[in-house]
Design a protein around this motif. Sequence first.
Motif, PDB file in Angstrom:
ATOM      1  N   ASN A  93      -4.200   7.913   4.899  1.00 21.44           N
ATOM      2  CA  ASN A  93      -5.436   8.209   5.661  1.00 21.44           C
ATOM      3  C   ASN A  93      -6.320   6.948   6.328  1.00 21.44           C
ATOM      4  O   ASN A  93      -7.173   6.935   6.818  1.00 21.44           O
ATOM      5  N   ILE A  94      -5.737   5.671   6.021  1.00 24.25           N
ATOM      6  CA  ILE A  94      -6.327   4.407   6.547  1.00 24.25           C
ATOM      7  C   ILE A  94      -5.403   3.714   7.308  1.00 24.25           C
ATOM      8  O   ILE A  94      -5.723   2.908   8.458  1.00 24.25           O
ATOM      9  N   GLY A  95      -4.065   3.505   6.905  1.00 14.04           N
ATOM     10  CA  GLY A  95      -3.130   2.792   7.947  1.00 14.04           C
ATOM     11  C   GLY A  95      -3.144   1.189   7.193  1.00 14.04           C
ATOM     12  O   GLY A  95      -3.595   1.072   5.949  1.00 14.04           O
ATOM     13  N   TRP A  96      -2.470   0.344   7.924  1.00 15.46           N
ATOM     14  CA  TRP A  96      -2.605  -0.887   7.661  1.00 15.46           C
ATOM     15  C   TRP A  96      -3.879  -1.520   7.337  1.00 15.46           C
ATOM     16  O   TRP A  96      -4.727  -1.461   8.430  1.00 15.46           O
ATOM     17  N   GLU A  97      -3.984  -2.264   6.430  1.00 16.65           N
ATOM     18  CA  GLU A  97      -5.385  -2.737   6.037  1.00 16.65           C
ATOM     19  C   GLU A  97      -5.839  -3.824   7.250  1.00 16.65           C
ATOM     20  O   GLU A  97      -7.113  -3.966   7.544  1.00 16.65           O
ATOM     21  N   ALA A  98      -4.939  -4.572   7.784  1.00 15.59           N
ATOM     22  CA  ALA A  98      -5.395  -5.741   8.621  1.00 15.59           C
ATOM     23  C   ALA A  98      -5.701  -5.168   9.975  1.00 15.59           C
ATOM     24  O   ALA A  98      -6.212  -5.848  10.802  1.00 15.59           O
ATOM     25  N   GLY A 115      -9.558   5.247  -7.268  1.00 17.71           N
ATOM     26  CA  GLY A 115     -10.354   6.302  -7.500  1.00 17.71           C
ATOM     27  C   GLY A 115     -10.479   7.337  -6.293  1.00 17.71           C
ATOM     28  O   GLY A 115     -11.145   8.339  -6.293  1.00 17.71           O
ATOM     29  N   LEU A 116      -9.763   7.029  -5.207  1.00 12.73           N
ATOM     30  CA  LEU A 116      -9.717   7.772  -3.972  1.00 12.73           C
ATOM     31  C   LEU A 116      -8.434   8.827  -4.018  1.00 12.73           C
ATOM     32  O   LEU A 116      -8.305   9.575  -3.164  1.00 12.73           O
ATOM     33  N   SER A 117      -7.312   8.493  -4.877  1.00 13.77           N
ATOM     34  CA  SER A 117      -5.941   9.250  -4.768  1.00 13.77           C
ATOM     35  C   SER A 117      -5.238   9.128  -3.491  1.00 13.77           C
ATOM     36  O   SER A 117      -4.572   9.877  -3.283  1.00 13.77           O
ATOM     37  N   TYR A 118      -5.705   7.917  -2.986  1.00 14.23           N
ATOM     38  CA  TYR A 118      -4.734   7.605  -1.718  1.00 14.23           C
ATOM     39  C   TYR A 118      -3.454   6.799  -2.233  1.00 14.23           C
ATOM     40  O   TYR A 118      -3.528   5.879  -2.681  1.00 14.23           O
ATOM     41  N   ARG A 119      -2.148   7.512  -1.566  1.00 18.53           N
ATOM     42  CA  ARG A 119      -1.140   6.740  -1.761  1.00 18.53           C
ATOM     43  C   ARG A 119      -0.728   5.411  -0.791  1.00 18.53           C
ATOM     44  O   ARG A 119      -1.215   5.399   0.027  1.00 18.53           O
ATOM     45  N   LEU A 120      -0.323   4.659  -1.550  1.00 18.77           N
ATOM     46  CA  LEU A 120       0.234   3.331  -0.789  1.00 18.77           C
ATOM     47  C   LEU A 120       1.718   3.750  -0.267  1.00 18.77           C
ATOM     48  O   LEU A 120       2.500   4.484  -0.765  1.00 18.77           O
ATOM     49  N   GLU A 121       1.937   3.555   1.232  1.00 19.91           N
ATOM     50  CA  GLU A 121       2.857   3.920   1.799  1.00 19.91           C
ATOM     51  C   GLU A 121       3.954   2.820   2.325  1.00 19.91           C
ATOM     52  O   GLU A 121       5.181   3.051   2.381  1.00 19.91           O
ATOM     53  N   ALA A 122       3.424   1.722   2.399  1.00 17.05           N
ATOM     54  CA  ALA A 122       4.325   0.417   2.463  1.00 17.05           C
ATOM     55  C   ALA A 122       3.291  -0.978   2.241  1.00 17.05           C
ATOM     56  O   ALA A 122       2.456  -0.915   2.164  1.00 17.05           O
ATOM     57  N   ILE A 123       3.941  -1.964   2.254  1.00 14.88           N
ATOM     58  CA  ILE A 123       3.569  -3.203   1.737  1.00 14.88           C
ATOM     59  C   ILE A 123       4.107  -4.635   2.788  1.00 14.88           C
ATOM     60  O   ILE A 123       5.308  -4.588   2.922  1.00 14.88           O
ATOM     61  N   TYR A 163       5.553   7.804   7.391  1.00 14.74           N
ATOM     62  CA  TYR A 163       6.232   8.999   7.034  1.00 14.74           C
ATOM     63  C   TYR A 163       5.396   9.766   5.864  1.00 14.74           C
ATOM     64  O   TYR A 163       5.837  10.705   5.511  1.00 14.74           O
ATOM     65  N   SER A 164       4.507   9.193   5.468  1.00 12.53           N
ATOM     66  CA  SER A 164       3.604   9.905   4.399  1.00 12.53           C
ATOM     67  C   SER A 164       4.393   9.894   3.042  1.00 12.53           C
ATOM     68  O   SER A 164       4.402  10.622   1.996  1.00 12.53           O
ATOM     69  N   TYR A 165       5.275   8.897   2.924  1.00 13.59           N
ATOM     70  CA  TYR A 165       6.108   8.718   1.640  1.00 13.59           C
ATOM     71  C   TYR A 165       5.491   7.797   0.810  1.00 13.59           C
ATOM     72  O   TYR A 165       4.837   6.699   1.271  1.00 13.59           O
ATOM     73  N   ARG A 166       5.338   8.112  -0.496  1.00 17.65           N
ATOM     74  CA  ARG A 166       4.684   7.206  -1.607  1.00 17.65           C
ATOM     75  C   ARG A 166       5.396   6.037  -1.996  1.00 17.65           C
ATOM     76  O   ARG A 166       6.589   6.279  -2.229  1.00 17.65           O
ATOM     77  N   LEU A 167       4.866   4.981  -2.148  1.00 21.81           N
ATOM     78  CA  LEU A 167       5.331   4.068  -3.041  1.00 21.81           C
ATOM     79  C   LEU A 167       5.154   4.279  -4.505  1.00 21.81           C
ATOM     80  O   LEU A 167       4.082   4.713  -4.819  1.00 21.81           O
TER      81      LEU A 167
END
Length: 555
Positions: A93-98, A115-123, A163-167
């Motif tokens: 829901n956010i995308g790349w932080e940069a 606390g937001l239950s958002y998954r990380l998708e890439a790093i 892709y909406s796949y979780r790390l």
Amino acid sequence: MKSYLKRGFGLLFALLMIGGLVPISVSAATSPNVSYQTHIENIGWEVDAGIGLKSNGEISGTSGKSLRLEGIKINLDNQGYDLGVSYQTHIQNIGWEANTERGWKSNGDMSGTAGLSYRLEAIQIKLTGSDADKFDIYYQVHVQNMGWLGWAKNGESAGTAGYSYRLEAIKIQIVPKGQGAPTETTAIPFHEKKLIDGNLLINSSSNDFNENAFSLEDVEISNNSGDGGIVLKSGTQSGVYTSNPFKTNPFTKLVLSWSSDTPEGTSIQVEARVSKNSWDSNGQLTENWSNWLTWGTWGTTIQRASGTGITDDSVAKVDVDTLVVSGGETASEIQYRVILNSNTSGVTPIVRLISGALRNTIPGQGINKVFTDNPDLSNLKVLDVPQLSQMVRDPSIADSICSPTSVAMILNYYGTQVQPEEVAWGAYDYSYEDFGNWPFNTAYASSFGYQAYVDYSTIDGLKREIAAGHPVAAAVAYKNSDYADGDLPVIDGAPITSTYGHLIVVCGFTNEDGTDYIIINDPAASSDAGVRVMYRLDQFAAAWAESGNIAYIIH
């Protein structure tokens, strides 16, 4: 007529070689130590949960428990080096932080959310400081549905942004520059991107779809549909097939097309994303992927429409039926996906073929057509294709249905009795409000069980089709004399004064008195009897080139 893994992350096994090409190992003590912890679904921060920090290649997170990573903190013991670490994550829901006000994080700051239950998708992780060129930082992620991927390094993207796949877990390690990736790994190798030879990608069999699958979400490959097809899993009503990325010759235009069966209450969406290669300020080659861009929603029992979804961004846009790379630049990678939908459990659409036709419009950079056969193209026969004039059909649409009429002639040649009006309304694009959407016309032909797709072909390509007994629809633009208005090629004897976009059917070739001719069924003729015409081959070639040599291939 009118991304995916950032890298294929095959395991990197470059070895530092010295004297006599003998590999040496470097102890962890010679490199700065990296420590890290993740915020894990249902667990929280590992330090707070009593798990503690991980360091130098240890696993942070979980595997086999389907728990998402939600945040990460990374620290260095730089051991006196001028060295720091920066990192950013791709967040649900956010995308790349940069790309947001969050920006890159560094030296123990939290990347991600808690606390937001958002998954990380890439790093992405990189070293900073004056000594950064002395070391490589490697990292490896465990991804939902895929397991451990290969090692990424020095700012490369690890994971599946988009892709909406979780790390689910990560390992990080720093090694001396050039030593190569850590050799002890549990990674599954990611398929290398295949190079498409020439200008046409076709996946049309079980082997194709299985071998080139990046992911199958509630879909499977069935052997019960010709050579094979993509179908929904039993009990599901929506699913996605995603291909691996393909390397290509540089292209400026892409036309996706498909062969499918869409029973009542079902539909498909065909999408692709493309990558432009560029160089950053440090001279590093990077991949700049577009969004997933859509060719719309297709089905034979629905109000099918182009433009239903994302159709453009800074990399490329889809103009009805053709993807155009932005800025006069080229792309050199593509990836496609197909979304299958059904209103009824147990009823599935079937995708039997996916095709991508590539074109480079930059002068001197055209893509050569590649053929794997060498048939005899002399003494070609003229195919007995039924003659149908669009001009004697329903007056309300007669002047707009050259494409459906051409498809109708080919289908009737094969024995499928269908009228031009049926094809017209079966291929009508309710968004574009026109009958001329190229892949919609071939998709309609495929609904009778044929393999059909759009191609950028050549005269030799047409001759090969005729030699095999297949008529071809070709997109042309012409005027019928030098005196007609418009900057268009001239075709002597054409039935209408001029056209900037028109479909005709190639039926054969001949030579008379040393001049080469092409035998055509031109639906613009005023009567069925006048449809069969003979055009000079050189004049046809010039008129066909106006479309980039677009052809409908129907078998």
